[in-house]
Design an enzyme around this catalytic site. Structure first.
Site, PDB file in Angstrom:
ATOM      1  N   ALA A 143       0.806  -1.228   0.000  1.00  0.00           N
ATOM      2  CA  ALA A 143       0.000   0.000   0.000  1.00  0.00           C
ATOM      3  C   ALA A 143       0.845   1.287   0.000  1.00  0.00           C
ATOM      4  O   ALA A 143       0.643   2.155  -0.859  1.00  0.00           O
ATOM      5  CB  ALA A 143      -0.963  -0.041   1.187  1.00  0.00           C
TER       6      ALA A 143
ATOM      7  N   ARG B 272      -5.506   0.392  -8.648  1.00  0.00           N
ATOM      8  CA  ARG B 272      -5.902  -0.717  -7.760  1.00  0.00           C
ATOM      9  C   ARG B 272      -6.857  -0.129  -6.722  1.00  0.00           C
ATOM     10  O   ARG B 272      -6.576   0.946  -6.172  1.00  0.00           O
ATOM     11  CB  ARG B 272      -4.684  -1.356  -7.059  1.00  0.00           C
ATOM     12  CG  ARG B 272      -3.752  -2.098  -8.011  1.00  0.00           C
ATOM     13  CD  ARG B 272      -2.666  -2.856  -7.247  1.00  0.00           C
ATOM     14  NE  ARG B 272      -3.177  -4.099  -6.675  1.00  0.00           N
ATOM     15  CZ  ARG B 272      -2.479  -4.835  -5.787  1.00  0.00           C
ATOM     16  NH1 ARG B 272      -1.285  -4.436  -5.365  1.00  0.00           N
ATOM     17  NH2 ARG B 272      -2.987  -5.953  -5.310  1.00  0.00           N
TER      18      ARG B 272
ATOM     19  N   ASP C 128      -4.066  -2.725   3.992  1.00  0.00           N
ATOM     20  CA  ASP C 128      -4.326  -1.916   2.801  1.00  0.00           C
ATOM     21  C   ASP C 128      -5.376  -0.846   3.056  1.00  0.00           C
ATOM     22  O   ASP C 128      -5.396   0.183   2.388  1.00  0.00           O
ATOM     23  CB  ASP C 128      -4.742  -2.807   1.631  1.00  0.00           C
ATOM     24  CG  ASP C 128      -3.526  -3.521   1.079  1.00  0.00           C
ATOM     25  OD1 ASP C 128      -3.133  -4.546   1.664  1.00  0.00           O
ATOM     26  OD2 ASP C 128      -2.936  -3.023   0.104  1.00  0.00           O
TER      27      ASP C 128
END
Ligand code: MRU
Length: 355
Positions: A55, A96, A242
């Protein structure tokens, strides 16, 4: 002796000569390949195919990606530069969906740069903000490491999942930051790294970077966690994140939830380590976290080798959500947050951790 001088190591993401350089993590552990990203398409592709991953690292790459995008578009006036920033934040921020750091970073660069009064100033503000994000992440990792070291004093055998170290951040990492901090302090630490199917971030990346640092690491399959815990091989689990919702529910690499359930069954503490940039206070619980679904080919083949019939139906979520009630503590740069998480998380953002 562990080898722990970050300045002598190639960073996962770097700004070099008006280009982004990344370590192509798809090539590890075989080869350390450095790839130059000089277009928005290349940035989005690198993030999507996990050449750069983790992340905070995708946040850093995305932030610098806005500068690459401005250079590519060469806006001739302020309004077109501001429009470009908006579009670039949208394009790169969507590469993403689960790691909030990506969206947070590109929005932060956009907001910092949009106040510029010439295209050159906008570009310079964007670059400066992106580099600040990277510096802050490096510092956050160090603080997370120290906070986790104090919390886990005396604990030697630690299991982790996926890769949360120097390949995944701008510093020593989050969960692995705690391991590195223990090693740097001369404390004994032994790591059990779960392989992390299907893309093997634990096997390929965590074992590689810990071995490179001279830290004791043992590779285990994802499914062997309950047995390892039952046999007393694991004293604590630490994973990264994340996206963490306001109640502490935590999205992390697929398989994390199952490690947390097994740790709970075994009575072993289960920690999440993450910087404040990984919290999403707009979400009251993990139910609102978008989970990235990836191609089934990641399950049915490894590179060119089949691992299953190629026509078998697949389900390949990249992340799962661990409910807050399975989490012992969340290790952050402002200290270790404990249940009740709604209160401790709110305090972390308002009073710097004081309850
Ligand atoms: O799909 P990946 O490899 O990007 O997933 C990474 C993780 O799940 C990490 O645990 C998380 O991003 C934290 S990295 C400090």
């Amino acid at each position: 002796m562990p080898r722990l001088d970050l300045d002598t190591l190639r960073p996962a993401v770097a700004w070099v000569g008006d280009r982004i350089e990344i370590i192509d993590q798809t090539e590890l552990p075989g080869e350390l390949v450095v790839v130059e990203l000089d277009s928005v398409d290349a940035v989005v592709d690198a993030i999507y195919r996990l050449a750069v991953r983790g992340a905070p690292a995708i946040g850093a790459c995305g932030a610098l990606g806005l500068v690459i995008g401005l250079d590519e578009r060469e806006p001739s006036d302020v309004s077109s530069a501001r429009a470009a920033l908006d579009q670039l934040a949208e394009i790169i921020g969507s590469a993403r969906p689960t790691a909030v750091n990506l969206r947070w970073s590109v929005d932060r660069v956009r907001d910092a740069a949009t106040v510029g009064t010439t295209p050159d100033e906008i570009r310079s503000l964007a670059l400066s903000e992106a580099l600040t994000i990277i510096d802050e992440d490096r510092d956050a990792c160090t603080l997370i490491g120290e906070a986790g070291r104090a919390e886990l004093a005396g604990i030697v055998n630690i299991m982790t999942h996926c890769n949360t170290g120097r390949l995944a951040t701008a510093g020593w990492g989050t969960a692995l930051g705690v391991i590195y901090a223990k090693a740097a302090a001369g404390e004994p630490v032994k790591v059990m790294a779960s392989e992390t199917r299907p893309l093997l971030q634990g096997a390929r990346l965590t074992t590689w970077e810990l071995q490179d640092a001279g830290i004791d690491v043992t590779l285990m399959s994802d499914g062997s966690d309950a047995a390892a815990m039952a046999q007393g091989k694991v004293e604590a689990v630490i994973v990264g994140a994340d996206r963490i919702a306001a109640n502490g529910d935590t999205a992390n690499k697929i398989g994390t939830f199952s490690h947390a359930v097994n740790a709970h069954h075994a009575g072993i503490p289960f920690y999440v380590a993450a910087s404040l940039s990984t919290f999403d206070l707009d979400l009251s619980s993990g139910a609102g976290i978008e989970i990235e679904l990836r191609s089934g080919e990641e399950l049915t083949s490894w590179r060119t080798e089949p691992t299953a019939p190629d026509d078998v139906p697949t389900w390949n979520p990249a992340f799962d959500v661990t409910p807050a009630d399975l989490i012992t503590g969340i290790i952050t740069e402002v200290g270790v947050l404990h249940p009740p998480f709604k209160e401790s998380i709110r305090a972390a953002f308002t009073t710097g951790g004081e309850l």
